[in-house]
Write a protein that holds these residues in place. Structure first.
Motif, PDB file in Angstrom:
ATOM      1  N   LEU A  67       0.821  -1.210   0.000  1.00  0.00           N
ATOM      2  CA  LEU A  67       0.000   0.000   0.000  1.00  0.00           C
ATOM      3  C   LEU A  67       0.858   1.266   0.000  1.00  0.00           C
ATOM      4  CD1 LEU A  67      -2.898  -1.010   2.410  1.00  0.00           C
ATOM      5  CD2 LEU A  67      -3.005  -0.706  -0.076  1.00  0.00           C
ATOM      6  N   LYS A  68       2.046   1.189   0.615  1.00  0.00           N
ATOM      7  CA  LYS A  68       2.960   2.334   0.629  1.00  0.00           C
ATOM      8  C   LYS A  68       3.631   2.552  -0.723  1.00  0.00           C
ATOM      9  CE  LYS A  68       5.867   3.056   3.817  1.00  0.00           C
ATOM     10  NZ  LYS A  68       6.984   2.951   4.744  1.00  0.00           N
ATOM     11  N   ALA A  69       3.748   1.499  -1.498  1.00  0.00           N
ATOM     12  CA  ALA A  69       4.484   1.566  -2.768  1.00  0.00           C
ATOM     13  C   ALA A  69       3.738   2.409  -3.791  1.00  0.00           C
ATOM     14  CB  ALA A  69       4.709   0.159  -3.310  1.00  0.00           C
ATOM     15  N   GLY A  70       4.472   3.319  -4.419  1.00  0.00           N
ATOM     16  CA  GLY A  70       3.912   4.117  -5.498  1.00  0.00           C
ATOM     17  C   GLY A  70       3.967   3.344  -6.801  1.00  0.00           C
ATOM     18  N   VAL A  71       3.098   3.674  -7.722  1.00  0.00           N
ATOM     19  CA  VAL A  71       3.051   2.980  -9.002  1.00  0.00           C
ATOM     20  C   VAL A  71       3.276   3.965 -10.147  1.00  0.00           C
ATOM     21  CG1 VAL A  71       1.503   1.185  -8.143  1.00  0.00           C
ATOM     22  CG2 VAL A  71       0.544   3.220  -9.202  1.00  0.00           C
ATOM     23  N   CYS A  72       3.596   3.432 -11.285  1.00  0.00           N
ATOM     24  CA  CYS A  72       3.755   4.238 -12.507  1.00  0.00           C
ATOM     25  C   CYS A  72       2.370   4.668 -12.972  1.00  0.00           C
ATOM     26  CB  CYS A  72       4.440   3.395 -13.577  1.00  0.00           C
ATOM     27  SG  CYS A  72       4.700   4.241 -15.141  1.00  0.00           S
ATOM     28  N   SER A  73       2.202   5.954 -13.190  1.00  0.00           N
ATOM     29  CA  SER A  73       0.888   6.458 -13.614  1.00  0.00           C
ATOM     30  C   SER A  73       0.590   6.030 -15.044  1.00  0.00           C
ATOM     31  CB  SER A  73       0.845   7.977 -13.498  1.00  0.00           C
ATOM     32  OG  SER A  73       1.672   8.561 -14.483  1.00  0.00           O
ATOM     33  N   GLN A  74      -0.680   6.013 -15.367  1.00  0.00           N
ATOM     34  CA  GLN A  74      -1.124   5.661 -16.722  1.00  0.00           C
ATOM     35  C   GLN A  74      -0.565   6.650 -17.741  1.00  0.00           C
ATOM     36  OE1 GLN A  74      -2.994   2.974 -17.533  1.00  0.00           O
ATOM     37  NE2 GLN A  74      -3.071   3.474 -19.700  1.00  0.00           N
ATOM     38  N   VAL A  75      -0.532   7.926 -17.373  1.00  0.00           N
ATOM     39  CA  VAL A  75      -0.015   8.970 -18.276  1.00  0.00           C
ATOM     40  C   VAL A  75       1.464   8.721 -18.578  1.00  0.00           C
ATOM     41  CG1 VAL A  75       0.466  11.441 -18.468  1.00  0.00           C
ATOM     42  CG2 VAL A  75      -1.693  10.666 -17.475  1.00  0.00           C
ATOM     43  N   CYS A  76       2.230   8.429 -17.538  1.00  0.00           N
ATOM     44  CA  CYS A  76       3.667   8.152 -17.711  1.00  0.00           C
ATOM     45  C   CYS A  76       3.868   6.920 -18.586  1.00  0.00           C
ATOM     46  CB  CYS A  76       4.319   7.957 -16.345  1.00  0.00           C
ATOM     47  SG  CYS A  76       6.020   7.386 -16.420  1.00  0.00           S
ATOM     48  N   TYR A  77       3.120   5.864 -18.295  1.00  0.00           N
ATOM     49  CA  TYR A  77       3.243   4.621 -19.068  1.00  0.00           C
ATOM     50  C   TYR A  77       2.942   4.855 -20.540  1.00  0.00           C
ATOM     51  CZ  TYR A  77       2.369  -0.119 -20.688  1.00  0.00           C
ATOM     52  OH  TYR A  77       2.393  -1.296 -21.398  1.00  0.00           O
ATOM     53  N   GLU A  78       1.844   5.549 -20.829  1.00  0.00           N
ATOM     54  CA  GLU A  78       1.479   5.807 -22.220  1.00  0.00           C
ATOM     55  C   GLU A  78       2.525   6.668 -22.922  1.00  0.00           C
ATOM     56  OE1 GLU A  78      -2.474   7.419 -21.965  1.00  0.00           O
ATOM     57  OE2 GLU A  78      -3.343   5.455 -21.534  1.00  0.00           O
ATOM     58  N   ARG A  79       3.076   7.632 -22.199  1.00  0.00           N
ATOM     59  CA  ARG A  79       4.114   8.483 -22.785  1.00  0.00           C
ATOM     60  C   ARG A  79       5.365   7.667 -23.110  1.00  0.00           C
ATOM     61  NH1 ARG A  79       6.722  13.994 -20.264  1.00  0.00           N
ATOM     62  NH2 ARG A  79       8.091  14.376 -22.014  1.00  0.00           N
ATOM     63  N   LEU A  80       5.753   6.771 -22.207  1.00  0.00           N
ATOM     64  CA  LEU A  80       6.944   5.953 -22.437  1.00  0.00           C
ATOM     65  C   LEU A  80       6.726   4.934 -23.546  1.00  0.00           C
ATOM     66  CD1 LEU A  80       8.149   5.407 -18.760  1.00  0.00           C
ATOM     67  CD2 LEU A  80       9.202   6.858 -20.506  1.00  0.00           C
ATOM     68  N   GLN A  81       5.502   4.494 -23.732  1.00  0.00           N
ATOM     69  CA  GLN A  81       5.211   3.544 -24.801  1.00  0.00           C
ATOM     70  C   GLN A  81       5.390   4.172 -26.181  1.00  0.00           C
ATOM     71  OE1 GLN A  81       4.784   0.304 -24.714  1.00  0.00           O
ATOM     72  NE2 GLN A  81       5.052   0.371 -22.525  1.00  0.00           N
ATOM     73  N   LYS A  82       5.225   5.482 -26.266  1.00  0.00           N
ATOM     74  CA  LYS A  82       5.351   6.182 -27.547  1.00  0.00           C
ATOM     75  C   LYS A  82       6.807   6.390 -27.953  1.00  0.00           C
ATOM     76  CE  LYS A  82       1.008   8.623 -26.914  1.00  0.00           C
ATOM     77  NZ  LYS A  82       0.375   9.899 -26.617  1.00  0.00           N
ATOM     78  N   ILE A  83       7.723   6.253 -26.990  1.00  0.00           N
ATOM     79  CA  ILE A  83       9.149   6.467 -27.263  1.00  0.00           C
ATOM     80  C   ILE A  83       9.746   5.192 -27.859  1.00  0.00           C
ATOM     81  CG2 ILE A  83      11.400   6.937 -26.217  1.00  0.00           C
ATOM     82  CD1 ILE A  83       9.909   8.470 -24.017  1.00  0.00           C
ATOM     83  N   ASP A  84      10.592   5.356 -28.863  1.00  0.00           N
ATOM     84  CA  ASP A  84      11.293   4.217 -29.444  1.00  0.00           C
ATOM     85  C   ASP A  84      12.399   3.795 -28.489  1.00  0.00           C
ATOM     86  OD1 ASP A  84      12.380   2.287 -31.090  1.00  0.00           O
ATOM     87  OD2 ASP A  84      13.549   3.739 -32.248  1.00  0.00           O
ATOM     88  N   HIS A  85      12.261   2.604 -27.924  1.00  0.00           N
ATOM     89  CA  HIS A  85      13.249   2.098 -26.963  1.00  0.00           C
ATOM     90  C   HIS A  85      14.405   1.366 -27.636  1.00  0.00           C
ATOM     91  CE1 HIS A  85       9.399   1.996 -24.510  1.00  0.00           C
ATOM     92  NE2 HIS A  85      10.100   2.963 -23.988  1.00  0.00           N
ATOM     93  N   GLY A  86      14.354   1.215 -28.895  1.00  0.00           N
ATOM     94  CA  GLY A  86      15.427   0.513 -29.601  1.00  0.00           C
ATOM     95  C   GLY A  86      15.548  -0.939 -29.177  1.00  0.00           C
ATOM     96  N   GLY A  87      14.436  -1.566 -28.843  1.00  0.00           N
ATOM     97  CA  GLY A  87      14.452  -2.969 -28.446  1.00  0.00           C
ATOM     98  C   GLY A  87      14.788  -3.202 -26.986  1.00  0.00           C
TER      99      GLY A  87
END
Length: 186
Positions: A67-87
């Motif tokens: 419950l104390k642990a923070g999570v990655c927000s949906q906005v952050c996740y979607e933004r990172l998905q749009k970036i080319d990670h180069g595999g």
């Protein structure tokens, strides 16, 4: 769903809450049955119920940590998905614990000798987090790694672009480093 996947911590929180409630409900039910059948607390089922509170309490400690642990927000996740990670294989929803403090890392990538992470937690001590990760990786035989944590998503995205442009890939080493990081994460 495994550690490092987006949504893992959210799922684990729900799982731990349900497990804790069930453990406490079971122990309380056993106690209530013993009391209802004998009319007193002094019976064998009271002992069984009290022993049942041990795993329930252990589960409660786990639940509190999740419950104390923070999570990655949906906005952050979607933004990172749009970036080319180069595999590059990205890890999400990491919550690292140490003796002095905890570190919420929303996203993390490993390429060659570089480990790069992003945190949405503004209170996260990034220097201490970098030091903690470096020490853990050194203890596991990975020397000369560059560990960097960022609070700015644009800087993190720039670093990901630099890492994805690195020509050489060390798949086995990168997978081993990711595995160590997941092992020390909640």
């Amino acid at each position: 769903m495994t550690k490092g996947c987006y949504g893992y911590l959210t799922r684990q929180k729900k799982k731990e809450i349900i497990k804790t409630v069930l453990f406490f409900a079971l122990s309380l039910s056993v106690f209530a049955i013993g009391y209802a059948t004998t009319g007193t607390k002094k019976n064998l089922l009271t002992i069984v119920a009290m022993l049942g509170f041990l795993p329930a309490s252990k589960s409660m400690v786990s639940m509190i940590m999740y419950l104390k642990a923070g999570v990655c927000s949906q906005v952050c996740y979607e933004r990172l998905q749009k970036i080319d990670h180069g595999g590059m294989h990205m890890l999400y929803d990491l919550y690292l614990t140490s003796y002095r403090s905890n570190f919420q890392i929303s996203a993390l990538a490993v390429r060659n000798q570089s480990v790069c992470g992003y945190t949405e937690d503004q209170k996260c001590d990034m220097a201490a987090g970098e030091k903690h990760l470096t020490e853990i990786l050194c203890q596991n035989g990975y020397q000369n790694l560059t560990v960097k944590l960022f609070a700015d998503p644009d800087t993190f995205a720039d670093r990901l672009a630099q890492m994805s442009a690195m020509p050489e890939k060390m798949e086995e080493k990168e997978a081993a480093i990711r595995e160590i990081i997941m092992d020390i994460s909640l």
